[in-house]
Design a protein around this motif. Structure first.
Motif, mmCIF file in Angstrom:
data_model
loop_
_atom_site.group_PDB
_atom_site.id
_atom_site.type_symbol
_atom_site.label_atom_id
_atom_site.label_comp_id
_atom_site.label_asym_id
_atom_site.label_seq_id
_atom_site.Cartn_x
_atom_site.Cartn_y
_atom_site.Cartn_z
ATOM 1 N N ASP A 705 0.834 -1.197 0.000
ATOM 2 C CA ASP A 705 0.000 0.000 0.000
ATOM 3 C C ASP A 705 0.874 1.256 0.000
ATOM 4 N N TRP A 721 2.482 -6.760 2.830
ATOM 5 C CA TRP A 721 2.166 -6.875 1.411
ATOM 6 C C TRP A 721 0.772 -7.445 1.218
ATOM 7 N N THR A 722 0.172 -7.061 0.117
ATOM 8 C CA THR A 722 -1.046 -7.712 -0.376
ATOM 9 C C THR A 722 -0.677 -8.454 -1.650
ATOM 10 N N HIS A 724 -1.782 -10.324 -4.988
ATOM 11 C CA HIS A 724 -2.866 -10.458 -5.957
ATOM 12 C C HIS A 724 -2.580 -11.680 -6.831
ATOM 13 N N GLU A 744 5.831 -9.909 5.313
ATOM 14 C CA GLU A 744 4.583 -10.083 6.038
ATOM 15 C C GLU A 744 3.435 -9.944 5.040
ATOM 16 N N ILE A 745 2.632 -10.994 4.893
ATOM 17 C CA ILE A 745 1.522 -10.982 3.953
ATOM 18 C C ILE A 745 0.247 -10.613 4.709
ATOM 19 N N ALA A 746 -0.338 -9.454 4.386
ATOM 20 C CA ALA A 746 -1.553 -9.007 5.059
ATOM 21 C C ALA A 746 -2.781 -9.715 4.517
ATOM 22 N N GLN A 747 -2.831 -9.900 3.195
ATOM 23 C CA GLN A 747 -3.977 -10.579 2.599
ATOM 24 C C GLN A 747 -3.619 -11.061 1.205
ATOM 25 N N VAL A 748 -4.425 -12.020 0.733
ATOM 26 C CA VAL A 748 -4.323 -12.535 -0.627
ATOM 27 C C VAL A 748 -5.638 -12.260 -1.321
ATOM 28 N N ILE A 749 -5.579 -11.605 -2.476
ATOM 29 C CA ILE A 749 -6.782 -11.243 -3.233
ATOM 30 C C ILE A 749 -6.790 -12.045 -4.522
ATOM 31 N N LYS A 750 -7.872 -12.787 -4.747
ATOM 32 C CA LYS A 750 -8.010 -13.606 -5.956
ATOM 33 C C LYS A 750 -8.693 -12.794 -7.050
#
Length: 752
Positions: A705, A721-722, A724, A744-750
């Protein structure tokens, strides 16, 4: 009259564990006047001449039956790599180590085992993944992989009366030529930085390092004797001599290569894919180490900033406008004697105390880049010290060598540092040390193209090699010094180059014109360079010179820059976004922020460049070698493996329609997730705020971000990180490498 010889008959063959040596008899030959073809002193029948032709030239004057000897050596360098050396017995290559003249860093790229068998007519050199067949009477070469012909010399090509038009090898005075027959569908690309179309068929290129004076002059800053064939092989001529490559220009079916040297050192790669062949090439010549994270940030420069006050004002405005930036670049005004020379004497009148200036930049989150050239003006107070210390190149007669090819603004000559000399490198390092002690981050190694042929260097580089190899030694020396002085991965910003320059990143595309065609040539040059010298490359956003830069072209070039390996705006006139109006400021700020958000992805691609020897930006034909359309696509590119970028080359601000070619597979619009199927062309209407970027199905794109608080890459180090993902299956993220360890992975977006 020239002394021309046709290399023709093989004798005295000897085999070793991974090599073959033999002699070659070269017969005196004559080029036919007023008609294509060559003639030796042998009988017309033995030469294959059609003596019954009604248009046979009359009164043929056969040259004398004279011959000279050449020495040849063929070596396996790896499972799919062969080295072919061919030169007179007194050539320097026979007395030097395997990695001479300094382009190569390793003499093998794998198991060099081979098997040699021979009959009266053919010698076979068999490798695990390739085979070379050498015809002995006459000398011919052909390369195979799994029984498929990849390359052969031009012995079959004759004119109507039977005269050979492309003898496999010719020696003419102090030059040697190799002629290869091109297949009916064979396409060629490469030869380093070339600003012409990517597909080189029909072109004639002179590979000589030049101050090109732009991207439209027909000259180039960074050529390289490296090429790729769609027939399934790649090749590299290990030389510092000028090379003329005629790719079907004079003779449509002939790739003719002429060296300004009496010897040929040819390395051929036969791995199945261009990417594998690039890996084999860089295993011999070195890969580019991934630079520090800040090097991937936004750079701003101008030719010239005239004071520390001016530069600090630019830095403060960057922060006021919330534009992320990491580096401000200072061109020659930091010198007192500031025209085309470097003597390391800081101009305190313009820039004050150097450490305070660098510290003030650091307070703004900015690092300093500084201009340098390897030339010295006799007007410099340092000149006598440099000359008496033996630090300057000389000619064979003992006089100082002067730069050539670049005009001097005052009419005085410029001497050149002999950077092959250890004492000179130590002397320059000592001059540079205070700059890095004060916090200097990087040096822009400008110019370097001016070394005169014939100059004498301490390391014994041949006079016909030194011009092109000087740039390799120059950038390598400064790169190594920065590593020694900083203790980190070094980095330069270089203009000139040759084969092997990838191991001294980064490079930029030189002085482009501020026009749409200047932008087009820049991309073509970058793609051609990437295919031969896979490194970290950039360009001057907005072009360096020329017509007044329009806001529309500045925006389009900034978008291109945001999706380039390195990103710098620079020119003779201001290149700061606010100089081009409110719309340009807003749009460019968004694209610069987008680039910063993609730095986790760039970091992964950078690792691939370093570990696999692959380029950062990739022509489509490199990854899609069987796609016959791809080689003609040189206005778009792959950015790493997973993103396809189609820059918009337009200088207005109105929407335009952009035709985009998609290779085979499923692709998604990076911004909207709209799905497309390749291969084929699509059309997109693109506003000034938009740039077509597509993502490959199966891609994993890590991002971070970026908001208005981000000033530089330093602010991204601890952010999560996010990721994608354009894949509906399970995704393994364990291979992602963080800026400093595991991210550090905050979220994974498909998507998709």
């Amino acid at each position: 009259m020239t002394d021309d010889y046709m290399l023709k008959y093989v004798s005295d063959v000897h085999t070793g564990s991974n090599e073959l040596t033999f002699d070659v008899a070269a017969l005196r030959t004559t080029r036919l006047p007023h008609t294509p073809g060559w003639l030796t002193g042998e009988s017309p029948e033995d030469q294959g001449i059609e003596t019954g032709m009604p248009n046979l030239p009359q009164d043929l004057q056969l040259p004398p039956v004279e011959q000279i000897g050449f020495k040849a050596r063929v070596r396996a360098l790896g499972p799919a790599t062969l080295r072919i050396q061919l030169a007179p017995a007194d050539h320097q290559m026979w007395r030097e180590p395997d990695c001479w003249p300094g382009i190569m860093t390793a003499s093998t790229n794998g198991d060099p085992t081979c098997t040699v068998t021979s009959t009266d007519d053919v010698i076979r050199v068999e490798l695990p993944e390739a085979e070379l067949r050498i015809g002995t009477r006459p000398l011919t070469l052909s390369l195979y992989r799994e029984g498929r012909l990849l390359m052969r010399t031009g012995q079959r090509l004759r004119q109507v009366a039977g005269f050979p038009m492309a003898p496999p090898a010719l020696s003419c005075d102090e030059s040697i030529s190799l002629n290869l027959e091109m297949d009916t569908t064979e396409q060629i690309y490469g030869f380093g930085e070339q600003f012409s179309p990517l597909r080189k068929n029909g072109q004639r290129l002179v590979l000589e390092v030049n101050d090109a004076l732009g991207t439209g002059t027909g000259r180039t800053y960074k050529p390289a004797p490296v090429w790729h064939s769609t027939n399934g092989y790649s090749a590299f001529i290990n030389t510092g001599a000028n090379v003329t490559a005629d790719i079907g220009h004079e003779r449509p079916s002939v790739l003719g290569l002429t060296l300004d040297d009496s010897g040929l050192d040819l390395i051929m790669f036969a791995a199945p894919t261009p990417e594998a062949r690039l890996g084999d090439y860089t295993a011999l010549t070195g890969t580019a180490k991934r630079p520090p994270l800040w090097a991937f940030g936004y750079w701003m420069g101008r030719c010239r900033y005239h004071s520390s006050t001016e530069m600090l004002e630019v830095g403060k405005r960057m922060r006021e406008e919330s534009i992320p930036a990491d580096v401000l670049h200072l061109d020659p005004d930091w010198l007192i004697v500031d025209r085309l020379q470097t003597d390391y004497i800081w101009n305190e009148e313009r820039f004050g105390n150097r450490k305070k200036f660098i510290d003030d930049l650091a307070e703004l989150g900015l690092r300093l880049s500084m201009w340098e050239v390897p030339y010295l003006d006799p007007a410099s107070p340092l000149f006598e010290e440099a000359e008496s210390g033996g630090h300057l190149l000389r000619n064979p007669d003992g006089r100082l060598a002067h730069i050539e090819g670049t005009p001097t603004p005052d009419g005085r000559f410029r001497a050149l540092f002999d950077l092959s000399r250890p004492e000179t490198r130590a002397w320059i390092l000592d001059k540079q040390r205070p700059f890095f002690d004060d916090g200097l981050a990087v040096i822009k190694t400008d110019f370097g193209e001016g070394c005169p042929p014939g100059a004498v260097s301490a390391d014994g580089t041949p006079g016909n090699y030194i011009h092109n190899l000087y740039t390799l030694k120059y950038n390598g020396a400064i790169y190594d010094m920065i590593g020694d002085l900083t203790g980190r991965t070094p980095f330069v910003w270089a203009r000139s180059g040759w084969a092997g320059s990838q191991r001294y990143p980064g490079q930029w595309g030189g002085d482009a014109e501020s026009t749409v065609v200047g932008m087009q040539a820049t991309l073509r040059g970058g793609l051609s360079y990437a295919s031969c010298v896979p490194s970290f490359w950039s360009h001057d956003i907005g072009g360096f010179y020329g017509p007044e830069l329009t806001p529309g072209l500045y925006i389009r070039w900034t978008q291109f820059g945001a999706f380039s390996p390195l990103m710098r705006a620079h020119g003779l006139r201001p290149r700061e976004p606010w100089e081009f109006g409110e719309q340009a400021l807003e749009v460019c700020r968004d694209w610069i922020r987008l680039r910063y958000s993609l730095l986790p992805y760039l970091w992964q691609v950078g690792r691939e460049v370093e570990t696999k020897g692959l380029p950062f930006i990739r022509p489509l034909c490199l990854e899609y070698p069987d796609d016959r359309v791809a080689i003609d696509i040189d206005d778009e590119y792959l950015f790493g493996h997973d993103l396809l970028v189609a820059p918009v080359m337009d200088d207005g601000t109105d929407p335009v329609t952009r035709s985009i070619y998609l290779p085979e597979g499923t692709w998604y619009d990076f911004f909207t997730d709209e799905r497309f199927e390749g291969p084929g062309f699509i059309e997109r209407k693109v506003s000034i705020e938009q740039l077509p970027v597509l993502v490959r199905d199966g891609a994993v794109i890590p991002r971070v971000d970026v908001d208005g608080s981000v000033r530089s890459t330093d602010d991204l180090l601890d952010r999560p990180w996010t990721v994608h993902v354009w894949d509906n299956g399970e995704t393994d993220l364990s291979g992602l490498e963080g800026f400093d360890g595991t991210p550090e992975i905050a979220q994974v977006i498909k998507h998709g």
